[in-house]
Design a protein around this motif. Structure first.
Motif, PDB file in Angstrom:
ATOM      1  N   SER A  55      -3.602  15.167   6.115  1.00 36.37           N
ATOM      2  CA  SER A  55      -4.804  14.809   5.362  1.00 36.37           C
ATOM      3  C   SER A  55      -5.590  16.051   4.970  1.00 36.37           C
ATOM      4  O   SER A  55      -6.092  16.151   3.850  1.00 36.37           O
ATOM      5  CB  SER A  55      -5.667  13.855   6.186  1.00 36.37           C
ATOM      6  N   GLN A  60      -9.341  10.630  13.392  1.00 37.13           N
ATOM      7  CA  GLN A  60      -8.533  10.095  12.287  1.00 37.13           C
ATOM      8  C   GLN A  60      -9.439   9.625  11.147  1.00 37.13           C
ATOM      9  O   GLN A  60      -9.218   9.947   9.971  1.00 37.13           O
ATOM     10  CB  GLN A  60      -7.667   8.928  12.784  1.00 37.13           C
ATOM     11  N   LYS A  61     -10.455   8.866  11.503  1.00 38.80           N
ATOM     12  CA  LYS A  61     -11.386   8.362  10.490  1.00 38.80           C
ATOM     13  C   LYS A  61     -12.135   9.502   9.822  1.00 38.80           C
ATOM     14  O   LYS A  61     -12.302   9.527   8.594  1.00 38.80           O
ATOM     15  CB  LYS A  61     -12.371   7.389  11.136  1.00 38.80           C
ATOM     16  N   PHE A  68      -3.177   2.172  11.227  1.00 42.39           N
ATOM     17  CA  PHE A  68      -2.717   0.795  11.353  1.00 42.39           C
ATOM     18  C   PHE A  68      -2.333   0.547  12.805  1.00 42.39           C
ATOM     19  O   PHE A  68      -1.414   1.198  13.328  1.00 42.39           O
ATOM     20  CB  PHE A  68      -1.507   0.529  10.444  1.00 42.39           C
ATOM     21  N   THR A 110       0.839  -1.200   0.000  1.00 44.73           N
ATOM     22  CA  THR A 110       0.000   0.000   0.000  1.00 44.73           C
ATOM     23  C   THR A 110       0.871   1.245   0.000  1.00 44.73           C
ATOM     24  O   THR A 110       1.823   1.354   0.783  1.00 44.73           O
ATOM     25  CB  THR A 110      -0.922   0.010   1.229  1.00 44.73           C
ATOM     26  N   ALA A 165      -1.196   7.854   6.341  1.00 42.21           N
ATOM     27  CA  ALA A 165      -1.380   6.714   7.237  1.00 42.21           C
ATOM     28  C   ALA A 165      -0.756   7.034   8.589  1.00 42.21           C
ATOM     29  O   ALA A 165       0.263   7.734   8.667  1.00 42.21           O
ATOM     30  CB  ALA A 165      -0.746   5.453   6.665  1.00 42.21           C
ATOM     31  N   LYS A 177      -2.504  11.782   1.002  1.00 38.19           N
ATOM     32  CA  LYS A 177      -2.974  10.466   1.426  1.00 38.19           C
ATOM     33  C   LYS A 177      -2.069  10.030   2.580  1.00 38.19           C
ATOM     34  O   LYS A 177      -0.862   9.841   2.405  1.00 38.19           O
ATOM     35  CB  LYS A 177      -2.903   9.465   0.272  1.00 38.19           C
ATOM     36  N   PHE A 196       1.333   5.489   0.277  1.00 47.45           N
ATOM     37  CA  PHE A 196       0.783   6.722   0.834  1.00 47.45           C
ATOM     38  C   PHE A 196       1.709   7.882   0.496  1.00 47.45           C
ATOM     39  O   PHE A 196       2.894   7.689   0.216  1.00 47.45           O
ATOM     40  CB  PHE A 196       0.665   6.601   2.360  1.00 47.45           C
ATOM     41  N   GLY A 236     -10.082  11.210   7.248  1.00 49.53           N
ATOM     42  CA  GLY A 236      -9.588  10.393   6.139  1.00 49.53           C
ATOM     43  C   GLY A 236      -8.208   9.805   6.323  1.00 49.53           C
ATOM     44  O   GLY A 236      -7.567   9.399   5.341  1.00 49.53           O
ATOM     45  N   VAL A 237      -7.723   9.727   7.574  1.00 47.97           N
ATOM     46  CA  VAL A 237      -6.422   9.117   7.849  1.00 47.97           C
ATOM     47  C   VAL A 237      -6.603   7.610   8.021  1.00 47.97           C
ATOM     48  O   VAL A 237      -7.499   7.165   8.741  1.00 47.97           O
ATOM     49  CB  VAL A 237      -5.772   9.710   9.110  1.00 47.97           C
ATOM     50  N   THR A 238      -5.761   6.825   7.388  1.00 43.03           N
ATOM     51  CA  THR A 238      -5.794   5.369   7.539  1.00 43.03           C
ATOM     52  C   THR A 238      -4.925   4.979   8.733  1.00 43.03           C
ATOM     53  O   THR A 238      -3.732   5.309   8.774  1.00 43.03           O
ATOM     54  CB  THR A 238      -5.262   4.662   6.280  1.00 43.03           C
TER      55      THR A 238
END
Length: 464
Positions: free
Chosen positions: A23, A101-102, A109, A2, A30, A28, A4, A105-107
């Motif tokens: 973001s 975060q969600k 992990f 993936t 993470a 993009k 970013f 738009g932050v992914t």
């Protein structure tokens, strides 16, 4: 694999705010975090300790309520519930960070990340991420002081102490810095016997000497035993803490049922691949950066505690936002560390920004000071919290504010006014001419500015 635009390694205040700003700036992004979002500050530091201190202050205030004409009878505390509320507050805030975060738009992990290459991060889940920009924000850890007996049961660091479910009867605190003094205040307010052992010649040594002096007196008057200028030689079974002066002229011991090692913090830079990609670190393990937190490796930044500039959550946040704007090609200004406030949430509260009087004088400037004692502040008097002072340090030639030191109620909130004035290059005269509301503790700021010119109308004439 993936890909970013940017990956932030570490979800503390600096990391999670940096990720959101990245973001917002259209990248993009993470965020990689192996534990709870919010990092040490939110889960094992700033927030949990303030929850504890607030509970202890409520208990102390309730016990003294009869002085204000409020009779409520016998008062007690439930330590287990104090800890439960602390945990609930931290969890709620951590969940809030996850929502943010969600929402932005932050992914995220939830895994441990290790640098494989400058632009590749391997997760403990086995996944590999790729990016253009890497922002390191892994924070710091409690320092492990090499003292014989430090591994004995009952000897804890700040993280372990926060997880204890039972209240000690006598806590011995090794270290008289911010962490040690805040925990000393907490337990003292709960009527626990407290002893502080500090190797330097005074507690809160980085603070202005006037601040250290009054806080030492306040803590001593409340029954806290303070030993300065001595080091811990060993901790024996039964938690007997042996100490002696550096020159060996003084020695003694103290016994408690809990020993807190509050000897500062070290960077969390081990085993995350920094050596593999060639990131430079100093002898203490902090990552070397420039004013915009760039490491020697292009595309790799290091923010917050791990770069050692100032180990404060708000510094990490400020650096994170600046880095996010810099990466996005927006105007970004490095932080002026002389304008960064520091706070100690003891009682009375302490706040400072800029230079101490001692450090200002060694700059060679013609330095002046103005101090206003809170015994002359009406609001502080009504609350029964009029022990303390507000002190300004300034350049007599230019009237530039070089520093401010507050001891008293709401000090940790009021210091922001001085930060704003310093950031806008305001002068002592301009600060004094700003009309402050009455009755408030904030009036002490205005009075301290007037005292710089010897004309505070709510203080005795200055001695000549």
């Amino acid at each position: 694999m993936t890909k970013f635009d940017a990956i932030v390694l570490g979800g503390g205040p600096g990391g999670y705010e940096c990720a959101i700003r990245l973001s917002q700036n259209g990248l993009k992004t993470a965020l990689v975090e192996e534990a709870e979002l919010g990092g040490t500050c939110l889960n094992r530091g700033c927030i949990p300790t303030k929850s504890l201190l607030h509970a202890a202050e409520l208990y102390h205030t309730a016990k003294g309520s009869s002085d204000f004409g409020v009779d409520i009878g016998d008062v007690s505390f439930n330590y287990e519930k104090i800890i439960e509320r602390k945990d609930a507050v931290a969890k709620q805030l951590s969940n809030g960070v996850g929502f943010l975060q969600k929402n932005h738009g932050v992914t995220v992990f939830n895994a441990r990340g290790t640098l494989l290459e400058t632009q590749k991060i391997e997760l403990s889940t086995g996944e590999t991420l790729e990016c253009t920009h890497t922002i390191l924000a892994t924070g710091s850890l409690p320092a492990n002081i090499p003292i014989p007996g430090i591994d004995l049961p009952g000897v804890v660091d700040s993280t372990a102490l926060l997880d204890m479910k039972t209240c000690p009867e006598h806590i011995v605190i090794v270290g008289g810095g911010v962490i040690g003094v805040e925990f000393a205040t907490f337990f003292n307010r709960l009527d626990v016997k407290v002893t502080i052992i500090e190797m330097l010649d005074r507690i809160l040594e980085p603070m202005d000497q006037d601040v250290s002096k009054i806080i030492t007196a306040e803590l001593t008057n409340r029954g806290i035993d303070i030993h300065v200028g001595v080091k811990v030689d060993a901790i024996e079974p039964g938690l007997k803490v042996n100490y002696s002066s550096v020159d060996g002229s003084v020695s003694g011991y103290v016994e408690g049922d809990t020993v807190l090692i509050a000897g500062g913090r070290v960077p969390n830079t081990q085993n995350i691949g920094l050596e593999k990609v060639g990131v430079h670190m100093n002898k203490k393990g902090f990552v070397e950066v420039d004013g915009l937190c760039r490491t020697n490796v292009p595309g790799v930044f290091a923010i917050g505690d791990m770069n050692g500039e100032m180990l404060l959550a708000h510094v990490a946040s400020g650096q994170g936002l600046a880095v996010a704007d810099f990466i996005a090609g927006k105007p970004a200004k490095q932080l002026n560390l002389n304008h960064i406030p520091s706070c100690v949430y003891c009682s009375p509260e302490i706040a400072m920004v800029g230079l101490t009087e001692e450090k200002a004088k060694v700059t060679g400037r013609d330095v002046g000071t103005g101090m206003f004692n809170l015994s002359g502040n009406g609001r502080a008097m009504t609350m029964g919290e009029n022990s303390g002072f507000f002190k300004l340090v300034y350049d007599k030639a230019t009237e530039e504010i070089l520093g401010c030191h507050m001891v008293g109620p709401y000090a940790t909130e009021l210091i922001a006014e001085i930060v704003a004035v310093m950031e806008c290059e305001g002068t002592i005269t301009e600060l004094g001419k700003a009309v402050h509301p009455h009755p408030t503790v904030s009036e002490a700021i205005m009075e301290a500015a007037h005292a710089c010119h010897g004309n505070s109308v709510n203080a005795p004439k200055p001695r000549k």
